[in-house]
Design an enzyme around this catalytic site. Structure first.
Site, PDB file in Angstrom:
ATOM      1  N   HIS A 142       0.819  -1.210   0.000  1.00  7.79           N
ATOM      2  CA  HIS A 142       0.000   0.000   0.000  1.00  7.79           C
ATOM      3  C   HIS A 142       0.854   1.262   0.000  1.00  7.79           C
ATOM      4  O   HIS A 142       0.343   2.345  -0.264  1.00  7.79           O
ATOM      5  CB  HIS A 142      -0.982   0.003   1.177  1.00  7.79           C
ATOM      6  CG  HIS A 142      -0.357   0.119   2.530  1.00  7.79           C
ATOM      7  ND1 HIS A 142      -0.080  -0.973   3.331  1.00  7.79           N
ATOM      8  CD2 HIS A 142       0.040   1.195   3.250  1.00  7.79           C
ATOM      9  CE1 HIS A 142       0.445  -0.579   4.466  1.00  7.79           C
ATOM     10  NE2 HIS A 142       0.537   0.743   4.447  1.00  7.79           N
ATOM     11  N   SER A 149       4.843   4.295   9.963  1.00  8.52           N
ATOM     12  CA  SER A 149       5.565   3.053  10.252  1.00  8.52           C
ATOM     13  C   SER A 149       5.378   2.001   9.169  1.00  8.52           C
ATOM     14  O   SER A 149       6.073   0.979   9.196  1.00  8.52           O
ATOM     15  CB  SER A 149       5.109   2.467  11.594  1.00  8.52           C
ATOM     16  OG  SER A 149       5.660   3.180  12.662  1.00  8.52           O
ATOM     17  N   ASP A 162       0.737  -7.959   1.305  1.00  7.93           N
ATOM     18  CA  ASP A 162       0.973  -6.518   1.447  1.00  7.93           C
ATOM     19  C   ASP A 162       2.468  -6.192   1.487  1.00  7.93           C
ATOM     20  O   ASP A 162       2.983  -5.704   2.490  1.00  7.93           O
ATOM     21  CB  ASP A 162       0.271  -6.003   2.710  1.00  7.93           C
ATOM     22  CG  ASP A 162       0.214  -4.482   2.753  1.00  7.93           C
ATOM     23  OD1 ASP A 162       0.551  -3.842   1.728  1.00  7.93           O
ATOM     24  OD2 ASP A 162      -0.166  -3.938   3.795  1.00  7.93           O
TER      25      ASP A 162
END
Length: 223
Positions: free
Chosen positions: A94, A208, A125
């Protein structure tokens, strides 16, 4: 709890060409006893983090509108070098996103390099950016080894990255679960049900994304 993605065999397979494999966990027992290679744990963490910080980058991204109805904008995230010779940086999918972008990476010595998105995993991801290693002129580029098989309940970890946009934060935690359910983001939108997740109380926040979850040996056991 913080949901931490474990890429497992998928990323390991993607990195096979880089020669980065999974390390053994021989040091785990010593670390649990408060010693690691004859060094007190606190000193070992200091040495590990000093070495690993050379491989962790702040990522700044400007997105256009990838699809009709979605918004353009900018954001910050984290990544880390996993192949220094080829200039490969691992981060979250993402972060790499699914549309056109312009991205830069900032190393700990403040050198900046442009990034090119080279891979977005279709299921899990994670993704990769690429940079030109010759553009980093004032430090030796190092890389962080991937070791997902080293994750153990009770393992002490450090999550290092651009937490809360602070450029460098070092958050401590302990792995509590290796079988956490996938986070529920949006009933009508993206939900990552195909990635394996760990759980640790590390209190991470925005920025993060893409941070390495380090063990005391300086290996990335999760993302």
């Amino acid at each position: 709890d913080t949901a931490i993605a474990s890429w497992g065999s998928a990323t390991t397979a993607a990195m096979a060409a880089s020669g980065l494999g999974c390390a053994t966990t021989a040091a785990a027992a010593a670390a649990a006893a408060g010693l690691w290679g004859g060094i007190q744990t606190g000193d070992a963490w200091e040495q590990t983090l000093t070495r690993c910080l050379m491989s962790i980058v702040v990522i700044k991204i400007n997105y256009v509108r990838p699809f009709d109805g979605e918004q353009s904008g900018s954001s910050g995230a984290t990544g880390f070098v996993v192949d220094a010779a080829r200039g490969l940086i691992l981060t979250n999918r993402h972060v790499v996103s699914c549309g056109p972008l312009r991205a830069e990476a900032f190393f700990c010595n403040k050198e900046e390099v442009p990034l090119t998105a080279v891979y977005r995993d279709p299921i899990h991801d994670f993704g990769f950016f690429k940079f030109d290693p010759s553009l980093v002129r004032y430090m030796d580029i190092s890389e962080i080894e991937l070791a997902p098989d080293s994750a153990r309940v009770g393992a002490e970890i450090r999550v290092v990255g651009n937490d809360a946009g602070e450029k460098l934060s070092i958050l401590s935690g302990v792995l509590a679960r290796l079988d956490r359910n996938a986070p529920h983001y949006d009933s009508q939108g993206y939900n990552d049900m195909n990635t394996f997740y760990y759980s640790a109380a590390s209190n991470t926040s925005g920025g993060s994304s893409g941070s390495p979850v380090l063990n005391i040996r300086g290996q990335a056991i999760a993302l």
